[in-house]
Design an enzyme around this catalytic site. Structure first.
Site, PDB file in Angstrom:
ATOM      1  N   ASP A 274      91.864  21.516  50.420  1.00 12.96           N
ATOM      2  CA  ASP A 274      92.084  20.222  50.687  1.00 12.96           C
ATOM      3  C   ASP A 274      91.321  19.502  51.394  1.00 12.96           C
ATOM      4  O   ASP A 274      90.350  19.920  51.955  1.00 12.96           O
ATOM      5  CB  ASP A 274      93.639  20.181  51.188  1.00 12.96           C
ATOM      6  CG  ASP A 274      94.373  18.887  50.674  1.00 12.96           C
ATOM      7  OD1 ASP A 274      94.090  17.975  51.143  1.00 12.96           O
ATOM      8  OD2 ASP A 274      95.506  18.921  49.764  1.00 12.96           O
ATOM      9  N   HIS A 328      91.693  14.281  48.351  1.00 13.73           N
ATOM     10  CA  HIS A 328      92.034  15.482  49.158  1.00 13.73           C
ATOM     11  C   HIS A 328      90.992  16.688  49.128  1.00 13.73           C
ATOM     12  O   HIS A 328      90.826  17.600  49.004  1.00 13.73           O
ATOM     13  CB  HIS A 328      93.045  16.070  48.530  1.00 13.73           C
ATOM     14  CG  HIS A 328      94.487  15.851  48.475  1.00 13.73           C
ATOM     15  ND1 HIS A 328      95.343  15.837  49.861  1.00 13.73           N
ATOM     16  CD2 HIS A 328      95.206  14.850  47.606  1.00 13.73           C
ATOM     17  CE1 HIS A 328      96.537  14.930  49.505  1.00 13.73           C
ATOM     18  NE2 HIS A 328      96.344  14.439  48.414  1.00 13.73           N
ATOM     19  N   GLU A 399      96.928  11.140  44.331  1.00  9.39           N
ATOM     20  CA  GLU A 399      96.777  10.565  45.637  1.00  9.39           C
ATOM     21  C   GLU A 399      95.388   9.798  46.078  1.00  9.39           C
ATOM     22  O   GLU A 399      94.926  10.070  47.216  1.00  9.39           O
ATOM     23  CB  GLU A 399      97.321  11.271  46.830  1.00  9.39           C
ATOM     24  CG  GLU A 399      98.907  11.636  46.726  1.00  9.39           C
ATOM     25  CD  GLU A 399      99.532  12.337  47.991  1.00  9.39           C
ATOM     26  OE1 GLU A 399     100.643  12.086  48.359  1.00  9.39           O
ATOM     27  OE2 GLU A 399      99.016  13.247  48.298  1.00  9.39           O
TER      28      GLU A 399
END
Length: 616
Positions: A274, A328, A399
């Site tokens: 991440d 990420h 995201e």
């Protein structure tokens, strides 16, 4: 006078001490004093489960009283009590005797004659795990030796050892005791069905040691007769572990795999990287861990990853590695300029983070930099080489913050040259272009490995997977969408209507970190047990997610277990009965996990643990 008083005082103290010592010595010498220790026994009561006796019982010799159906331990009682005894997850059908027979691992033998040669090595490893789990019931040392022969005959039809969504995991288990010999027959189409049968076999066994005894003597009891037929409802029964927010040592990951095997889960979804860190070693791109690991000791080496994948396979679990992208992706990707490659990622560790990403630290891959795709191809090749074949890869894909990309002049100029506007749809086109290129790279790598083309990949639900947009950018034959929206979201059903395969992980129910931060709600095991997936052939199954912003290896077990086991039964059995009917079996599972070295959280006060169905 003072001296006389002093002497009398010393004599009085000495007399008191002698009296105390005499009492103490007499308690050691008098065996009858043992009756003052708690000596509870347990009875299996129909429709109620195991109940502690109303009064302490006379100390037994360790023999189960089959006439009155009193058991020296609640573990042994739960192993035999009820229609499904201590089996977890609940099987399709089971017939269990209430009688038991004493056994010892030394006299346990596995017969692999009726299995294909190609499967014998992995089956032999599976039987070793089985024997280890049986020994664990007595803490690794079964001191009460009996010579009852136990022969386990395994029958497996298929020589294939690949574990995929199409693998047949059904099994049949038959236990019979005749003429002083226990014969166990396990029949399955594949080695993984056989492995599940072996797991159920271990669940028919309990330590034979009174709860009130501090003796080191421990034996084993096996249900003397049983017939089980079982198969899973869902093909994908997964667990997500994030090892970027906190590094989780490999031994803790392996212990988690052990818990998954005990509950017949079959997919370990490893969210390996991440924006926080990149702990996964790449032999072709060593800069990823050099710049991305928290420390030199917090890296998963290639050899460790290979061992983990083999460890999981022996336990019936498929490892799916996720490299989250294009969002990420921060620490581990910030070395491009140092090597003359330009920015491989943008917004790495930038401020203010609230404008650039979902949580600090920020970072997103730079789709405008052609060198990025060369690096990705090398990374993908490393991953394809270690994953079991056929490889299943999770590409991340959630995201994406357009504010991050919009802050990069390099990306904005690239978009202008492509004719993409710097609005939502323009950034969607950029995102979709990246995804298409990344998938092409993965396909090229699989071709190099000699793997059949057009293998499915997994991706998180996102703005790119919304119902009005997904068909434009993502092929339903290539992408399995992992839907992590709340349970009241319509997205999952919308994707099903469009013909996409999905894996469900409702964040407001099956996210194990919820309730420990922000405006989130904790799900206890009952709530997790009660979530039912939609009935549709394209629902492959579900996953339970452990994000580690607030979790490290010190608390991992208590956050994960036994709550994950509750969802595991939902994915295997999809039971029509509620949590109340499952609690006694879950208590038995918890005791089993403890014996195998895990540290599951408590389910109820200890008194409730000794009285099934009395605290509901």
């Amino acid at each position: 006078m003072a001296n006389i008083l002093t002497i009398l005082t010393i004599l009085a103290v000495h007399l008191v001490q002698c009296k105390v010592e005499k009492v103490s010595d007499s308690s050691k010498e008098d065996p009858a004093s043992a009756v003052y220790k708690p000596s509870w026994m347990y009875k299996c009561v129909p429709n109620e489960g195991c109940q502690r006796t109303g009064h302490p019982q006379p100390m037994s010799s360790g023999e189960t009283n089959s006439t009155s159906q009193l058991y020296d331990s609640v573990k042994l009682c739960r192993t035999v009590c009820g229609r499904f005894g201590g089996l977890w997850p609940k099987p399709v059908s089971a017939t269990l005797n209430s009688q038991t027979v004493k056994i010892h691992p030394q006299y346990l033998r596995y017969d692999l004659v009726d299995v294909p040669v190609e499967t014998r090595e992995i089956l032999a490893q599976m039987t070793k795990v089985t024997s280890g789990n049986i020994l664990a019931e007595c803490g690794g040392n079964v001191t009460e030796v009996v010579t009852t022969p136990v022969v386990v005959y395994l029958t497996v039809k298929s020589k294939v050892i690949d574990l995929t969504w199409d693998t047949d995991e059904e099994y049949f288990l038959d236990v019979q005791t005749k003429d002083g010999t226990v014969v166990v027959k396990l029949n399955a189409e594949t080695v993984y069905g056989a492995r599940h049968a072996l797991e159920s076999f271990t669940q028919l066994i309990s330590a034979d040691k009174p709860d009130y005894s501090d003796s080191e003597i421990c034996g084993l009891r096996l249900i003397s007769g049983a017939k089980i037929r079982d198969r899973p409802v869902y093909r994908h029964r997964g667990f997500v572990l994030d090892t970027s927010r906190h590094f989780i040592p490999m031994k803790d990951i392996m212990r988690t795999i052990d818990g998954m095997a005990a509950t017949k889960m079959n997919v370990f979804h490893w969210h390996a990287t991440d924006s926080h860190s990149f702990p996964l070693e790449s032999s072709r791109v060593p800069q990823l861990t050099r710049y991305g690991a928290y420390s030199p000791s917090e890296i998963y080496t290639v050899e460790e990853v290979r061992r983990l994948i083999k460890y999981a396979q022996i336990r019936g679990i498929r490892v799916v590695i996720e490299i989250d992208a294009p969002a990420h992706s921060g620490n581990g990707w910030q070395w491009g300029k140092d090597y003359g490659f330009g920015d491989l990622a943008v917004c790495v560790n930038s401020e203010p983070w609230r404008r650039l990403c979902i949580q600090p630290p920020c970072g997103q891959l730079n789709p405008a930099n052609p060198v990025l795709y060369r690096v990705l191809r090398s990374l993908y090749k490393d991953i394809a080489e270690v994953l079991p074949k056929p490889s299943l890869f999770h590409m991340g894909g959630d995201e994406v913050f357009f504010g991050c990309w919009n802050s990069s002049q390099d990306i904005v100029s690239y978009m202008a040259n492509k004719g993409f506007e710097t609005n939502t749809e323009g950034f969607m086109r950029l995102w979709a272009e990246f995804q298409a290129k990344a998938l092409q790279l993965w396909d090229e790598v699989l071709l190099d490995e000699g793997i059949e083309q057009n293998q499915p990949v997994m991706i998180w639900s996102s703005e790119l997977t919304q119902a009005h947009r997904i068909k434009k950018y993502l092929n339903k034959d290539r992408y399995v969408v992992e839907v992590w929206e709340p349970v009241n979201s319509s997205l999952l059903n919308q994707l099903l209507q469009l013909g996409y395969r999905v894996v469900s992980v409702p964040k407001d129910i099956w996210y194990l970190d919820h309730g420990f931060w922000g405006n989130t709600k904790y799900s206890n095991w009952r709530r997790m047990y009660s979530y039912a997936l939609p009935k549709d052939p394209n629902v492959l199954g579900g996953e339970i997610a452990m994000w580690t912003e607030y979790v490290d290896n010190g608390v991992l077990d208590t956050r994960v277990w036994p709550r994950t086991a509750a969802a595991a039964e939902r994915l295997w059995s999809d039971p029509s009965s509620g949590a109340q009917a499952a609690e006694a079996r879950l208590q038995r599972l918890r005791a089993r996990l403890l014996s195998r070295g895990l540290r599951p959280d408590a389910l109820a006060p200890a008194w409730c643990e000794q009285h099934d169905a009395r605290c509901i």
